[in-house]
Design a protein around this motif. Structure first.
Motif, PDB file in Angstrom:
ATOM      1  N   ARG A 151      -4.534 -11.253   7.858  1.00  0.00           N
ATOM      2  CA  ARG A 151      -3.478 -11.770   6.983  1.00  0.00           C
ATOM      3  C   ARG A 151      -4.030 -12.499   5.767  1.00  0.00           C
ATOM      4  O   ARG A 151      -3.445 -13.431   5.246  1.00  0.00           O
ATOM      5  N   GLY A 152      -5.218 -12.043   5.318  1.00  0.00           N
ATOM      6  CA  GLY A 152      -5.742 -12.595   4.078  1.00  0.00           C
ATOM      7  C   GLY A 152      -5.931 -14.093   4.097  1.00  0.00           C
ATOM      8  O   GLY A 152      -5.844 -14.747   3.079  1.00  0.00           O
ATOM      9  N   GLU A 188      -7.138  -3.912  -9.163  1.00  0.00           N
ATOM     10  CA  GLU A 188      -6.984  -4.680  -7.942  1.00  0.00           C
ATOM     11  C   GLU A 188      -5.627  -4.329  -7.337  1.00  0.00           C
ATOM     12  O   GLU A 188      -4.763  -3.748  -8.000  1.00  0.00           O
ATOM     13  N   ILE A 189      -5.438  -4.681  -6.075  1.00  0.00           N
ATOM     14  CA  ILE A 189      -4.164  -4.424  -5.414  1.00  0.00           C
ATOM     15  C   ILE A 189      -3.066  -5.178  -6.175  1.00  0.00           C
ATOM     16  O   ILE A 189      -3.243  -6.320  -6.583  1.00  0.00           O
ATOM     17  N   TYR A 190      -1.929  -4.508  -6.373  1.00  0.00           N
ATOM     18  CA  TYR A 190      -0.863  -5.031  -7.228  1.00  0.00           C
ATOM     19  C   TYR A 190      -0.359  -6.401  -6.774  1.00  0.00           C
ATOM     20  O   TYR A 190      -0.147  -7.293  -7.587  1.00  0.00           O
ATOM     21  N   HIS A 191      -0.172  -6.562  -5.491  1.00  0.00           N
ATOM     22  CA  HIS A 191       0.348  -7.827  -4.970  1.00  0.00           C
ATOM     23  C   HIS A 191      -0.438  -8.190  -3.722  1.00  0.00           C
ATOM     24  O   HIS A 191      -0.759  -7.322  -2.900  1.00  0.00           O
ATOM     25  N   ASP A 192      -0.765  -9.470  -3.591  1.00  0.00           N
ATOM     26  CA  ASP A 192      -1.552  -9.910  -2.438  1.00  0.00           C
ATOM     27  C   ASP A 192      -0.908  -9.525  -1.112  1.00  0.00           C
ATOM     28  O   ASP A 192      -1.601  -9.230  -0.143  1.00  0.00           O
ATOM     29  N   LEU A 206       0.505  -6.922  -0.393  1.00  0.00           N
ATOM     30  CA  LEU A 206       0.324  -5.499  -0.101  1.00  0.00           C
ATOM     31  C   LEU A 206      -1.024  -5.231   0.568  1.00  0.00           C
ATOM     32  O   LEU A 206      -1.274  -4.119   1.029  1.00  0.00           O
ATOM     33  N   ALA A 207      -1.888  -6.239   0.605  1.00  0.00           N
ATOM     34  CA  ALA A 207      -3.231  -6.029   1.148  1.00  0.00           C
ATOM     35  C   ALA A 207      -3.190  -5.569   2.603  1.00  0.00           C
ATOM     36  O   ALA A 207      -3.840  -4.582   2.971  1.00  0.00           O
ATOM     37  N   ASP A 208      -2.443  -6.268   3.441  1.00  0.00           N
ATOM     38  CA  ASP A 208      -2.375  -5.883   4.851  1.00  0.00           C
ATOM     39  C   ASP A 208      -1.732  -4.519   5.063  1.00  0.00           C
ATOM     40  O   ASP A 208      -2.246  -3.703   5.837  1.00  0.00           O
ATOM     41  N   PRO A 209      -0.592  -4.218   4.412  1.00  0.00           N
ATOM     42  CA  PRO A 209      -0.010  -2.883   4.578  1.00  0.00           C
ATOM     43  C   PRO A 209      -0.937  -1.765   4.109  1.00  0.00           C
ATOM     44  O   PRO A 209      -0.979  -0.691   4.713  1.00  0.00           O
TER      45      PRO A 209
END
Length: 479
Positions: free
Chosen positions: A256-257, A386-390, A392-395
């Motif tokens: 979960r970052g 980079e990933i658009y939204h933090d 979104l990292a887990d999905p």
């Protein structure tokens, strides 16, 4: 695109994962106290530092909350300022543009003057204050500039900025918004870095008490705008608030970052994505009420978040998915943290063509997808992402792991298919040599074809077929 994002001919009051902009202010709810705090600090403190965890909602707060209030008190609307002052106000998100040139142009425009021939923030402010009483500047996503400036020799913007801060007699107030993990990089503004950090304002996650306002407010604004009567079911609102707490979403893939569960704090990004998804589903069903039943049917928070990424990635063919998965391996760490990289770096690390990586990631930056966002190019001129939204990292990590897991199974199935094909050839040859008539069973032929085709099926179909085959195999083993 404004808040009136079209869905089957209807405007959506919820924005999903994209940040709110100034034109979305009528749909922005739940942050009234924070907006009042920012307004007060910008008016009274010469410098303010707004910070918080990545993804907490700073940009939406500044653009849709603070921005419209400043605009109403700007030079063009000076009669609305209760102090009677003439103000030039600027809210600017640091981006790929040259910050000195871009900010100078915006300050000049806000003050109604021509920008200096040579771009300079200080010179522009000096000229602006000849016409207005005060200049208010809000700089969002300051970490974007800092990330780029780290690799540049000779930073003209930093020098210009420090000279501006040194001029204490200038009636200019500056508010910087920055990601919490980038604060240490403000040292590049020495000897004024301590002054920048002298008035810190931390933005906390959305409070659970404000979440109901975030749910109900946009529906009310939508109804008033379109003269409709859409409603929110109380059970639905309760279920969403209970399941979108910070650190609660668990896709079973990582850490979960670094976010831990916090009682009473809401993941505003997931909340918005859930609301937008349920809204769209209700419209398709012809319903005028957002219900818990539809929320559950969509799989709850986890199902909605996972489907959001799956739906986007299924727009790519298999080779493009392989390229995306290879890039995601570095853009998202196993613990769920996003890390920016250039296409050249990703090419070197993944041993894949940089042009192909650029093609795939560029498509993922499009307005309809928004899984990746472009950053300021590297000093060498390479595209950076980079990933658009933090959140979104887990999905994305979840999608990559499922994709690669099914890919591993597909390779096993392909090897099995080759083995079956080889066995078929040997048996056919033996039949010819021995003059015997031999027919393969339907089961072997079907299995051979299925194994061969499975690698090219969409991810969800491959997952389901894999489970079915493994289940069938275990039944046979039991026999």
């Amino acid at each position: 695109m404004s808040a009136a994002e079209q869905t089957d001919g209807h405007a959506s009051p919820y924005l999903g994962l994209r940040p709110f902009e100034a034109e979305d202010a009528s749909f922005f709810f739940g942050r009234h106290s924070e907006v009042d705090l920012l307004v007060a600090n910008l008016r009274t403190a010469r410098t303010s530092l707004v910070y918080g965890q990545s993804g907490v909602g700073k940009s939406s707060l500044l653009r849709a909350g603070l921005g419209p209030i400043l605009d109403r008190r700007s030079l063009q609307h000076k009669d609305n300022d209760e102090t009677g002052e003439m103000l030039a106000t600027v809210v600017y998100a640091m981006s790929r543009e040259d910050p000195t040139r871009a900010l100078s142009r915006r300050i000049a425009n806000a003050a109604g003057i021509d920008p200096p021939r040579e771009a300079s923030v200080l010179a522009t402010i000096e000229r602006a204050t000849e016409r207005v009483d005060r200049v208010l500047i809000v700089l969002d996503q300051f970490e974007e500039y800092l990330g780029y400036a780290d690799g540049v020799d000779g930073d003209s913007f930093a020098d210009d900025f420090v000279r501006t801060m040194t001029r204490s007699e200038l009636p200019v107030h500056i508010m910087i918004a920055i990601r919490e993990d980038s604060i240490s990089k403000l040292d590049r503004f020495r000897p004024r870095s301590q002054e920048l950090m002298s008035n810190p304002i931390r933005i906390e996650p959305l409070a659970a008490a404000a979440a109901r306002e975030v749910i109900d407010g946009p529906i009310g604004a939508y109804n008033q705008l379109h003269r409709t009567a859409y409603r929110v079911d109380d059970d639905f609102a309760s279920a969403v608030i209970e399941t979108t707490g910070v650190g609660m979403l668990d896709l079973g893939v990582g850490g979960r970052g670094g976010l831990e569960h916090r009682s009473g704090a809401i993941e505003a990004a997931y909340l918005q994505l859930v609301l937008k998804s349920v809204w769209e589903a209700e419209l398709q069903n012809g319903s005028s009420k957002m219900t818990a039943k539809t929320f559950e049917k969509l799989g709850g928070v986890a199902g909605i978040v996972r489907k959001h990424v799956d739906d986007i990635m299924e727009k790519f063919n298999h080779d493009e998915q392989v390229t995306a998965a290879a890039a995601f391996r570095y853009l998202v760490t196993p613990s769920g943290m996003k890390v920016p990289y250039s296409s050249w770096d990703l090419s070197e690390m993944t041993h894949r063509n940089a042009g192909r990586i650029d093609d795939v990631l560029n498509r993922l930056t499009s307005e309809r997808m928004r899984l990746v966002r472009p950053l300021t190019p590297s000093p060498q001129g390479h595209s950076r992402y980079e990933i658009y939204h933090d959140r979104l990292a887990d999905p994305i990590l979840d999608w990559r792991m499922r994709f690669e897991r099914v890919g591993d199974r597909s390779q096993s199935f392909q090897r099995a298919s080759l083995a079956v094909s080889a066995l078929t050839a040997v048996l056919a040859l033996a039949t010819v040599v021995a003059g015997l008539r031999f027919r393969l069973t339907i089961e072997v032929a079907a299995a051979s074809l299925l194994y061969a085709l499975l690698a090219f099926a969409p991810l969800r179909l491959r997952e389901n077929l894999s489970k079915l085959l493994m289940s069938d195999r275990s039944v046979k083993d039991d026999r």
